[in-house]
Design a protein around this motif. Structure first.
Motif, PDB file in Angstrom:
ATOM      1  N   THR A  36      30.496  71.384  41.356  1.00 56.04           N
ATOM      2  CA  THR A  36      29.162  71.933  41.605  1.00 56.04           C
ATOM      3  C   THR A  36      29.080  73.337  41.035  1.00 56.04           C
ATOM      4  O   THR A  36      29.982  74.166  41.256  1.00 56.04           O
ATOM      5  N   PRO A  39      25.153  78.456  42.790  1.00 53.24           N
ATOM      6  CA  PRO A  39      23.682  78.465  42.899  1.00 53.24           C
ATOM      7  C   PRO A  39      23.076  79.701  42.242  1.00 53.24           C
ATOM      8  O   PRO A  39      23.698  80.768  42.180  1.00 53.24           O
ATOM      9  N   THR A  53      18.742  73.400  39.890  1.00 57.63           N
ATOM     10  CA  THR A  53      18.935  72.976  41.270  1.00 57.63           C
ATOM     11  C   THR A  53      20.256  73.519  41.819  1.00 57.63           C
ATOM     12  O   THR A  53      21.216  73.729  41.072  1.00 57.63           O
ATOM     13  N   ASN A  54      20.301  73.734  43.117  1.00 55.99           N
ATOM     14  CA  ASN A  54      21.517  74.250  43.745  1.00 55.99           C
ATOM     15  C   ASN A  54      22.647  73.237  43.732  1.00 55.99           C
ATOM     16  O   ASN A  54      23.818  73.607  43.858  1.00 55.99           O
ATOM     17  N   GLU A  55      22.307  71.958  43.588  1.00 57.39           N
ATOM     18  CA  GLU A  55      23.328  70.908  43.586  1.00 57.39           C
ATOM     19  C   GLU A  55      23.727  70.493  42.171  1.00 57.39           C
ATOM     20  O   GLU A  55      24.333  69.428  41.985  1.00 57.39           O
ATOM     21  N   ARG A  57      25.556  69.730  38.859  1.00 57.02           N
ATOM     22  CA  ARG A  57      26.963  69.442  38.578  1.00 57.02           C
ATOM     23  C   ARG A  57      27.154  69.156  37.097  1.00 57.02           C
ATOM     24  O   ARG A  57      26.224  68.733  36.417  1.00 57.02           O
TER      25      ARG A  57
END
Length: 204
Positions: A36, A39, A53-55, A57
């Motif tokens: 990941t 952020p 997005t914070n997620e 990958r």
């Protein structure tokens, strides 16, 4: 080959990801699959198509691949060169188009937020590599050959053959349908690349 339904595309992608991670573990530290990204905290990204997005990958990361101590991030894309969207452009341009899309999605963010390097690994379903993928695997072969004290030509031959078989296996799954098989672990520890390619006749 272009259908997004089912697990065929994901399996094709994951096979190359896992093989690449296994080879990186032979020469790098802190190798991770699907890490990941950090952020965003108000940082500006250059492209509108960037993944913010914070997620978010990527596929693989490893410490010390390009530069000692720096984390390298890689993301894989496998495309069908016979798809309708590529019929009017040369194959080289199709590779570069896919590389640019990956760089615009992750490159700026990884460079400025994660302070790492980003390399898009673009393949065709038939086994071709984009320019940056060729550079990446050439560097990987150099490091593996040096660490294992084996001829580079044999390491390169083994690597190309193994990648080609991974893509071929996944392409056959796309064409004939999914068949369940238990996940396999690729163990490269102690592998003699020279003996393997000579016995298999890869260099013949």
């Amino acid at each position: 080959m272009t259908c997004k339904k089912g697990d065929s595309c994901a399996n094709r992608h994951d096979e190359v990801r896992d093989l690449t991670a296994s080879m990186l573990r032979e020469v790098c530290r802190d190798v991770t699959t699907e890490p990941t990204l950090l952020p965003l905290n108000g940082e500006h990204v250059q492209y509108r198509t960037a993944n913010t997005t914070n997620e978010a990958r990527v596929d693989v990361s490893a410490r010390g691949f390009w530069t000692r101590g720096q984390r390298a991030f890689m993301d894989i894309r496998i495309f069908d060169p016979m798809a309708a969207c590529y019929q009017r452009i040369p194959l080289e341009a199709a590779h570069q188009k896919n590389e640019r899309e990956k760089i615009r999605s992750y490159g700026d963010r990884i460079r400025n937020v994660d302070h790492g390097t980003f390399t898009p690994l673009v393949f065709t379903t038939s086994g071709g590599m984009g320019p940056k993928a060729k550079c990446f695997y050439s560097r990987l072969a150099d490091v593996m050959a040096e660490k294992k004290h084996q001829p580079r030509s044999h390491v390169v031959a083994w690597m190309r053959c193994r990648l080609s078989f991974s893509l071929l296996w996944s392409a056959l799954l796309c064409l004939r349908g999914t068949r369940y098989s238990a996940p396999t672990t690729i163990d490269l520890d102690g592998l003699n690349y020279q003996a393997t390619v000579v016995e298999s006749g890869i260099l013949a």
